[in-house]
Design a protein around this motif. Structure first.
Motif, short mmCIF file in Angstrom:
data_model
loop_
_atom_site.label_atom_id
_atom_site.label_comp_id
_atom_site.label_asym_id
_atom_site.label_seq_id
_atom_site.Cartn_x
_atom_site.Cartn_y
_atom_site.Cartn_z
N ARG A 23 -21.33 98.67 92.30
CA ARG A 23 -19.91 99.00 92.52
C ARG A 23 -19.43 98.46 93.87
NH1 ARG A 23 -19.65 104.87 93.28
NH2 ARG A 23 -20.33 104.21 95.35
N ASP A 24 -20.09 98.85 94.95
CA ASP A 24 -19.59 98.56 96.29
C ASP A 24 -19.95 97.17 96.78
OD1 ASP A 24 -18.74 101.20 96.13
OD2 ASP A 24 -20.45 101.96 97.28
N VAL A 25 -21.14 96.70 96.46
CA VAL A 25 -21.58 95.38 96.94
C VAL A 25 -21.08 94.27 96.02
CG1 VAL A 25 -23.58 93.93 97.48
CG2 VAL A 25 -23.58 96.35 98.13
N LEU A 26 -21.30 94.42 94.70
CA LEU A 26 -20.89 93.38 93.77
C LEU A 26 -19.42 93.48 93.36
CD1 LEU A 26 -23.93 92.93 91.38
CD2 LEU A 26 -23.51 91.98 93.67
N GLY A 27 -18.84 94.67 93.49
CA GLY A 27 -17.43 94.84 93.15
C GLY A 27 -17.16 95.15 91.69
N LEU A 28 -18.19 95.59 90.96
CA LEU A 28 -17.98 95.97 89.57
C LEU A 28 -17.41 97.38 89.51
CD1 LEU A 28 -21.29 94.62 87.99
CD2 LEU A 28 -19.10 93.45 88.28
N GLU A 29 -16.76 97.70 88.41
CA GLU A 29 -16.24 99.04 88.24
C GLU A 29 -17.22 99.88 87.44
OE1 GLU A 29 -12.46 98.24 86.43
OE2 GLU A 29 -13.33 97.86 84.46
N VAL A 30 -17.34 101.15 87.80
CA VAL A 30 -18.15 102.08 87.02
C VAL A 30 -17.27 102.56 85.87
CG1 VAL A 30 -19.40 104.28 87.01
CG2 VAL A 30 -19.49 102.78 89.03
N ARG A 31 -17.72 102.30 84.66
CA ARG A 31 -16.93 102.65 83.48
C ARG A 31 -17.35 103.96 82.85
NH1 ARG A 31 -16.67 96.50 81.22
NH2 ARG A 31 -15.20 95.77 82.80
N ASN A 32 -18.64 104.25 82.90
CA ASN A 32 -19.16 105.51 82.36
C ASN A 32 -20.27 106.00 83.27
OD1 ASN A 32 -17.93 105.94 79.61
ND2 ASN A 32 -18.70 103.85 79.37
N ASP A 33 -20.34 107.28 83.46
CA ASP A 33 -21.46 107.93 84.14
C ASP A 33 -21.57 109.30 83.49
OD1 ASP A 33 -23.40 109.01 85.75
OD2 ASP A 33 -22.42 108.43 87.64
N VAL A 34 -22.36 109.35 82.42
CA VAL A 34 -22.39 110.52 81.55
C VAL A 34 -23.81 111.03 81.40
CG1 VAL A 34 -21.84 111.35 79.23
CG2 VAL A 34 -20.44 109.56 80.26
N GLY A 35 -23.99 112.33 81.59
CA GLY A 35 -25.28 112.95 81.31
C GLY A 35 -25.35 113.33 79.84
N PHE A 36 -26.55 113.15 79.25
CA PHE A 36 -26.73 113.50 77.84
C PHE A 36 -28.19 113.83 77.60
CE2 PHE A 36 -27.74 112.17 73.44
CZ PHE A 36 -26.92 113.06 72.76
N LEU A 52 -16.89 93.68 78.25
CA LEU A 52 -18.33 93.51 78.47
C LEU A 52 -18.84 94.59 79.40
CD1 LEU A 52 -20.97 91.93 78.12
CD2 LEU A 52 -20.24 90.48 80.02
N ASP A 53 -19.77 95.41 78.90
CA ASP A 53 -20.38 96.47 79.70
C ASP A 53 -21.82 96.11 80.04
OD1 ASP A 53 -18.20 98.25 79.66
OD2 ASP A 53 -18.80 99.05 77.73
N ILE A 54 -22.23 96.49 81.25
CA ILE A 54 -23.62 96.38 81.67
C ILE A 54 -24.13 97.81 81.81
CG2 ILE A 54 -25.22 95.62 83.46
CD1 ILE A 54 -23.02 93.53 84.24
#
Length: 138
Positions: A23-36, A52-54
């Motif tokens: 997020r901070d270094v590469l500049g990508l956005e966090v799209r999901n952060d989900v516990g399951f 495209l999601d990584i």
């Protein structure tokens, strides 16, 4: 019929170390952060590629994996032997400087490759190789 890549996976050892890098270094956005069910599903992606999601996936993400398999993946990751990703950029030198200045582990400074690109490489916090490439002008 069109076929497009929608999701790819990068194995990380710790989501809490990986997220700030991507997020901070590469500049990508966090799209999901989900516990399951005791696991965590984290996806990141470029704002320029909304389809495209990584997935940042830990070795324990597959509940069917045996402890031996998880240990094997962890060992390969620690040696930097798992495949990473290659990002395309329009200015590899500026991208390199921005990421290097942020403190990322440099593997290769920008160089012209014989196969028609200029590229550089870093390691993410888990040891994965992350490359940035720019097509060379002919």
């Amino acid at each position: 019929m069109d076929i497009n890549l929608s999701t790819c996976f990068i194995t990380v050892d710790d989501h809490d170390k990986a997220i700030p890098f991507y997020r901070d270094v590469l500049g990508l956005e966090v799209r999901n952060d989900v516990g399951f069910e005791g696991m965590r599903w984290v996806t990141v992606g470029s704002p320029a590629q909304p389809d495209l999601d990584i997935v940042l996936e830990t070795p324990v993400a597959d509940p069917s994996a045996s402890p031996v398999d998880r240990d094997a993946v962890t060992a390969l990751m620690a040696k930097g032997l798992l495949r990473g990703v290659i990002f395309r950029t329009d200015d590899v030198d500026a991208t390199f400087e921005r990421i290097r200045t942020a403190g990322a582990d440099v593997l290769q400074e920008p160089v012209d490759q014989p196969y028609g690109v200029r590229d550089c490489a870093f390691r993410d916090p888990a040891g994965n190789m992350i490359r940035f490439t720019q097509p060379r002008k002919q």
